[in-house]
Design an enzyme around this catalytic site. Sequence first.
Site, short mmCIF file in Angstrom:
data_model
loop_
_atom_site.label_atom_id
_atom_site.label_comp_id
_atom_site.label_asym_id
_atom_site.label_seq_id
_atom_site.Cartn_x
_atom_site.Cartn_y
_atom_site.Cartn_z
CD GLU A 7 -4.64 0.92 -0.45
OE1 GLU A 7 -4.02 1.86 -1.56
OE2 GLU A 7 -5.73 1.13 -0.39
CG ASP A 80 -4.33 5.24 -1.48
OD1 ASP A 80 -5.40 4.56 -1.31
OD2 ASP A 80 -2.94 4.64 -0.57
NE ARG A 296 2.30 7.82 0.53
CZ ARG A 296 1.81 7.42 1.25
NH1 ARG A 296 0.44 6.83 0.66
NH2 ARG A 296 2.07 6.96 2.53
#
Length: 901
Positions: A7, A80, A296
Amino acid sequence: MPVVVVESPAKAKTIEKYLGGDYRVLASFGHVRDLPPKDGSVDPADDFAMKWEVASDSRKHLKAIKDALKDDPNLILATDPDREGEAISWHLLEALAPALKKGSEVNRVTFNAITKAAVTEAMANPRQIDQPLVDAYLARRALDYLVGFNLSPVLWRKLPGAKSAGRVQSVCLRVIVDREMEIEAFKAREYWSVHARLATPDGNEYDAQLVSLAGSRLERFDLPTAEKAAMAVSAVSSRDLHVTSVAAKPASRNPWPPFMTSTLQQEASRKLGMGAKACMSTAQRLYEAGLITYMRTDGIDMAPEAVMAARDAIKARFGGNYVPKSPRMYKNKAKNAQEAHECIRPTDMMLSPDKLKVSAEDQRKLYDLIWKRTIASQMEAARMERTTVEIASPDNQVGLRATGQVMLFDGFLRVYDQGRDDDEGEDSARLPAITQGEAATLVGRAFDAEFAKAGEKDTPLPDAPAGQRAAPGLLMNDAASTAARQHFTQPPPRYTEATLVKRMEELGIGRPSTYASIVTTIQDREYVRKDKNRLIPEDKGRLVTVFLVEYFPRYVSYDFTADLENELDEISAGDLMWRDVLGRFWKDFSKALEGTSELRITEVLEAIDEALAPHLYPPRADGGDPRVCPVCGAGRLNLKTARSGGAFIGCTNYPECRYTRPLSAPDGEQPVGDRVLGQDAGDEISLKTGRFGPYVQRGEATAEVPKPPRASIPKGWDAGSIDLEKALQLLSLPRPVGPHPDDGVLIEAGIGRFGPYVKHGSKYANLPDVEEVFTVGMNRAVEVLAAKQMRGRGATAAPLKELGNHPDGGAIQVMNGRYGPYVKWEKINATLPRDLSPEDITLERALELITEKASKTKPKAGTRKTASKAAGAKKTTKKTTAKKPAAKKTAAKAKSAGTDA
């Protein structure tokens, strides 16, 4: 060499270092496609077909990846390891499909930490894109789109000033509004507690609290008045006391589990003052630098090798007695963990915060928090001894209790103790050596200092009987050995970002990757404001919530939203089909939308007015009708909306009666309506509320004076505290300061569109504080004007803060400007949000603001080319005007339009 796509450029740089020259690592810069913000992007009639659009900023990144694939067609997607990361990989594959050669190999790899070992292992174990995870993303994105693009227009049409609604954001807003309604409906209840200062036979003092009276156990509200408290004080102070029992019990405290997303955000808010968005941005930098695992997650388990590494680090740093006999294992209590991720922890347990080589202060502080929490989670429990002493009179009419604790072994507390949102009242007082059966002697003059301090308060005194003294909130006997303290029950506290995230987690709404954006969105829409770290609903936020509860109750229901989140989790597990979930949702939601099509604005306001009636029109002290206008006595009060989007309470006799007051007032203050403040020079000075807020006015409008003198109440001033003196000060502005010493031209001070200022001729200079307008003298005024003039001549103002260098080079600074503080990098100036002070801005947050500003001000593709062509067209037109001016003009326009497209 195979092309690896991640990313961010920071992540790409770190991974390329680990992979070496055998791979080419490029960044997608986040999502490359999204639903265009227009109707029809999701078509329920076509089995929820979704139209995707490549973002303009993403085209060049996709081109770079496509160019790299010409040399090696093998593609490795390394985004991710969560639902969002899987979606980005899916979007990349879809967008790059035309560029992939026949037989190209496409693989997906994930790693929970950006370390050489983790990346190498991931590359050795590639897989295909997890379609159920992608389906869960598609369902979530479609749901959010369908709610936002169908519900928001209803709000715009039926509730003037409302901005938009969201599937989860509106439920989060309801949580805050519901809490505010609880606070406003709360009725404080009085109660008293009685305390005594006692001494052992050796003279060692300790405090005890009355726990039984007249042979019965005292409950919280058994002493509801000062009279009963005074009787209890007399009962204690008139008796001999002795110790009836001493009980010492061992106790222990176990450490908290390591961080997951929600608990990290909560602790970062409590201990570092970081908002949820700033916390996640900082954690992202630490992750991309390979310092922590993925941030996360709703998992709290730790990899076995990480557990052993933590135990080794504890033994090396603190000694073997701080390492428990067996590793601690933590089980996730969440109803549905999103993707079985590991907890948030350091990638290297031996890398303590004092050895960390990171220049950004916020990153160092957050890493310190994560490292301490992780290490503490594998440490020995803290051991202590809790002592309870029972004291009574010989006739057993009064009983007191003293408690305390002694730390025997600090264990994990040597490293870390979790913060608290509100006072939990844990008693950690230490007690002297006390023996059962010994006398407990009352100590005189023990409460004199507290009595003196209480006497400084400007509040009513309780009645004190003979032999006692009273101060505000305090009663004590003349000997000052026994005292009664007044208490009132407190309303539930307003949410902070930390406690709001905790509540969302408890309700099961939102997920780790969405908490920060949800909390930020409701503030950006100005539905909620943050004041002293507490979240307070604005009037428009309250109106939106009540509207949705009245007309779309199911879709702002906590249970419904949580159940929908569970269905999305079932989709990610492959147990539900995403289109089936959307179909059931849309069937009922579209019917609810149709039910509001015939609603008129007046109907909506009446319904909201009725729903909010207990809040808007509380009972009056005199028992009168709370809806009767207090000014004219004939009209009735009702809810009205302002053009600005807010709302207010007004009189039905308008325009004859112009009484208005705000919907709510801060911190329990009484809302303020139009009122006369007094007389000055024969004119009536009044406080009024207009479309732009409260203002003061001299006299009334007449045919001779259609616009009487007015002055707005400055920002930060409480309209309720405005008196005649302050009103006259405002009406006297601009205030003459005196003639300038250089040219004799008058200097004035006033308040204008951009705040307080001083003026010299046609030159203005801002003052930092409104109050200074009324006190600024000649020396200060000349100094401020001179400083402004120097800046105007090209001198550079001193920055408020130096943040560091931009990744592309050049210093990033925080400056103070005409419209407030802003971040400066080269030619980009990005204004700081209202809730962010110059002291709190970090380099990472500044980079986000700069990127956001740059994307807004960036020229459209082909602008430069278009401009030059247009210039050429103009030139040609000028030369050939006599021949075909219309044709040339049309041609130039057509060419320009084609270039912009």
